[in-house]
Design a protein around this motif. Structure first.
Motif, PDB file in Angstrom:
ATOM      1  N   PRO A 160       0.833  -1.208   0.000  1.00 23.98           N
ATOM      2  CA  PRO A 160       0.000   0.000   0.000  1.00 23.98           C
ATOM      3  C   PRO A 160       0.861   1.248   0.000  1.00 23.98           C
ATOM      4  O   PRO A 160       2.050   1.212   0.346  1.00 23.98           O
ATOM      5  N   GLU A 287      -8.406   0.074   0.459  1.00 28.08           N
ATOM      6  CA  GLU A 287      -7.097  -0.442   0.083  1.00 28.08           C
ATOM      7  C   GLU A 287      -7.194  -1.953  -0.072  1.00 28.08           C
ATOM      8  O   GLU A 287      -8.239  -2.552   0.146  1.00 28.08           O
ATOM      9  N   GLU A 317      -7.143   3.592  -2.824  1.00 31.71           N
ATOM     10  CA  GLU A 317      -6.055   3.146  -3.703  1.00 31.71           C
ATOM     11  C   GLU A 317      -5.819   1.664  -3.477  1.00 31.71           C
ATOM     12  O   GLU A 317      -5.192   1.268  -2.503  1.00 31.71           O
ATOM     13  N   THR A 318      -6.346   0.856  -4.386  1.00 31.14           N
ATOM     14  CA  THR A 318      -6.099  -0.573  -4.311  1.00 31.14           C
ATOM     15  C   THR A 318      -4.724  -0.881  -4.889  1.00 31.14           C
ATOM     16  O   THR A 318      -4.030   0.002  -5.391  1.00 31.14           O
ATOM     17  N   THR A 319      -4.345  -2.134  -4.830  1.00 32.55           N
ATOM     18  CA  THR A 319      -3.045  -2.550  -5.345  1.00 32.55           C
ATOM     19  C   THR A 319      -3.202  -3.775  -6.228  1.00 32.55           C
ATOM     20  O   THR A 319      -4.205  -4.490  -6.164  1.00 32.55           O
TER      21      THR A 319
END
Length: 423
Positions: A160, A287, A317-319
């Motif tokens: 993250p 996240e 904000e994903t990953t």
């Protein structure tokens, strides 16, 4: 933007909600009522980020409207292709998300200007998402090649943003409050456009004007967690790169938040109400792996059973933990996982876009889908599950004519997602 092939009503509404979110995040007009008193000396503007140039232009306009006396000068660094015209502040373009020599040179010049500020000067810092990579000045004992290698590894790790930026600060001679220290004893005012979950000013752009005392042990734990192994000399340099405590008489830095992910979602919610839809803001700080968030949001949509047309709004904000060489970003990955989990359920459509206009490394901001997506994919010979497994969402949505393309938006409040659910 690309014209959708079908369901104009839903796709047009989804795009209008995204447009409302973007409009709320533009810096123009947002400095009014937020300017400090004019200094006796110079006004020095220093900044970095995808919105840095548009923020500089908006700040100059605010000075003109206020009849600002004295001299204004400075430098900001932004991503290639994100330049806008300015009159007093120099705009430099550099690479993102992996730093390059242009960013290093700009950071060196920015730090030198800060060191040259005197007690009668005002230093204005303009910080937005992307500053961590663009404002790239390695700490003593670290090279640009070291930073580039570790940055690439972090981007592929699925870490993250707060963990990535903790490592970036440890590698930097300018981030983590070091720009603030260089500018003292001048007054420092920081204006921020947030792109991080929770709007932590120490994480946004790695906090160049936010003092940081991150424990080297915490940075080492992050490296171990993701299997990252920089050379011993780099580890020693990071451990030695600690800020001394600020003196008791040091003036605290003033920070003004110009735009945030929450503001963008609230603007989209108002646009939805005007269009006759019931908005539900799920949150602005999601996240985790994009696939898992997409599947979770599919379950929410399927369980909703609304009495009236409803739109689920979310940000954050994903990953994506990369394991292949597919094309696409976290928004496309999220949307593809969402659409697959819905299995063509009628009455549900959605959009997912990065507000900076670039999802991952491709030319699109994101994509959209409707209930016809699975059938259209079968007809076109597009195996959606295979594309998801290969992290190749861009190709899938490109072949099906569902990309959303804006070009650079000159702002960045992270990801925007909307799911329309009809009764």
């Amino acid at each position: 933007m690309n014209q959708p092939p079908c369901d104009q009503t839903d796709s047009a509404l989804l795009r209008s909600l995204f447009a409302a979110a973007l409009a709320s995040a533009m810096p123009a007009g947002r400095f009014a009522g937020r300017l400090p008193p004019p200094p006796r000396g110079r006004t020095i503007v220093l900044g970095a980020g995808k919105a840095a140039a548009s923020m500089a232009a908006a700040f100059e306009a605010a000075l003109d409207e206020a009849g600002w006396p004295g001299r204004c000068e400075g430098i900001v660094v932004t991503r290639y292709g994100h330049r806008v015209p300015t009159r007093h502040v120099e705009v430099v373009e550099a690479a993102h998300p992996v730093p390059d020599g242009a960013g290093q040179d700009a950071a060196r010049r920015i730090l030198a200007l800060a060191h040259g500020a005197g007690p009668d000067d005002l230093v204005v810092a303009l910080v937005s998402g992307g500053a961590s990579s663009l404002l790239s000045l390695p700490a003593a004992g670290v090279t640009l090649a070291d930073k580039q290698a570790l940055n690439r590894a972090l981007l592929r790790s699925g870490a993250p943003i707060h963990e990535m930026n903790a490592v970036r600060k440890a590698l930097s001679a300018i981030k983590g409050g070091r720009l603030l220290e260089a500018a003292r004893p001048a007054e420092v005012v920081t204006y921020v456009i947030s792109d991080v979950p929770g709007d932590d000013v120490g994480v946004i752009g790695s906090g160049p004007t936010v003092p940081d005392q991150t424990d080297p042990g915490a940075v080492e734990a992050i490296l171990r967690r993701y299997g990252l192994s920089p050379e011993d000399r780099v580890r020693r340099a990071m451990e030695a790169n600690r800020l001394p405590p600020a003196s008791d008489d040091a003036a605290p830095a003033r920070i003004e938040m110009l735009a945030t992910p929450r503001m963008a979602l609230e603007a989209a919610a108002e646009a939805a109400r005007v269009a006759g839809w019931e908005p539900v803001i799920l949150g602005d700080a999601f996240e985790g792996e994009a696939v898992e968030v997409g599947r979770a949001h599919a379950r929410l949509a399927l369980d909703l059973a609304p009495a009236r047309p409803t739109v689920l709004l979310s940000g954050g904000e994903t990953t994506v933990t990369m394991s292949g060489s597919g094309r696409g970003g976290r928004n496309g990955e999220y949307l593809l996982a969402l659409a697959l989990a819905l299995r063509g359920r009628a009455g549900i459509s959605g959009i997912a876009c990065d507000t900076d206009g670039i999802d991952g490394s491709q030319s699109n901001a994101g994509a959209w889908f409707d209930a016809d997506l699975p059938a259209d994919a079968r007809a076109a010979g597009v195996d959606l599950a295979d594309h998801l497994a290969r992290h190749d969402s861009f190709t899938a949505f490109e072949r099906l004519g569902r990309l959303v393309t804006t070009g650079p938006t000159f702002t960045n409040v992270n990801d925007f997602r909307a799911i329309l659910v009809r009764p």
